[in-house]
Design an enzyme around this catalytic site. Structure first.
Site, short mmCIF file in Angstrom:
data_model
loop_
_atom_site.label_atom_id
_atom_site.label_comp_id
_atom_site.label_asym_id
_atom_site.label_seq_id
_atom_site.Cartn_x
_atom_site.Cartn_y
_atom_site.Cartn_z
N ILE A 114 -30.24 -7.94 -11.97
CA ILE A 114 -31.12 -7.94 -10.81
C ILE A 114 -32.54 -8.10 -11.35
O ILE A 114 -32.96 -7.36 -12.24
CB ILE A 114 -31.01 -6.63 -9.99
CG1 ILE A 114 -29.57 -6.33 -9.61
CG2 ILE A 114 -31.93 -6.67 -8.78
CD1 ILE A 114 -28.93 -7.28 -8.65
N CYS A 115 -33.25 -9.09 -10.85
CA CYS A 115 -34.66 -9.32 -11.18
C CYS A 115 -34.85 -9.33 -12.70
O CYS A 115 -34.20 -10.08 -13.41
CB CYS A 115 -35.52 -8.27 -10.47
SG CYS A 115 -37.27 -8.72 -10.41
N THR A 116 -35.74 -8.48 -13.22
CA THR A 116 -36.07 -8.50 -14.64
C THR A 116 -34.95 -7.93 -15.52
O THR A 116 -35.07 -7.95 -16.74
CB THR A 116 -37.38 -7.75 -14.92
OG1 THR A 116 -37.25 -6.40 -14.47
CG2 THR A 116 -38.56 -8.43 -14.26
#
Length: 126
Positions: A114-116
């Protein structure tokens, strides 16, 4: 899903200063998947995995309680979710976390960031 079909296991790894929404959002989505909202009827068994069972503080200050440690995580998993962090450069080089994720890529059907959280996977060359 019939009553004798095992629920799919979704593990979400948590670590200090992870983004709470990256953990709680996917947890909520999988945990509330139909057909039923009571635990025995759910399609997915969703749980948090961390280095220890001690509560872990997220970037927002909220603390989350892991369900399993790295050692007690019930492999194989259908999905392993790696959340991001607002301070990813400070946490993405954590050798114990990287080693644990890397060792269990083969025990997991699907690896998700998820994301970073993608930076953890990049550190591992995935």
């Amino acid at each position: 899903m019939s009553s004798n079909t095992p629920r799919r296991k979704i593990g979400i790894v948590v670590f200090p200063h992870a983004q709470a929404l990256d953990v709680t959002g996917p947890h909520e989505v999988f945990a509330s998947a139909l057909p039923g909202l009571s635990a025995p009827e759910r399609l997915y068994e969703v749980f948090l995995v961390a280095r220890s069972l001690a509560p872990i503080e997220m970037t927002s200050g909220i603390k989350l309680q892991p369900d399993f440690t790295f050692e007690s995580c019930p492999f194989p998993l259908d999905t392993l979710i790696v959340p991001g962090s607002e301070v990813i450069d400070e946490v993405r080089h954590d050798p114990e976390l990287l080693d644990w994720i890397g060792r269990h890529v083969g025990d997991t059907r699907r690896l998700v960031s998820i994301c970073t959280g993608a930076y953890f996977l990049a550190e591992l060359g995935l």
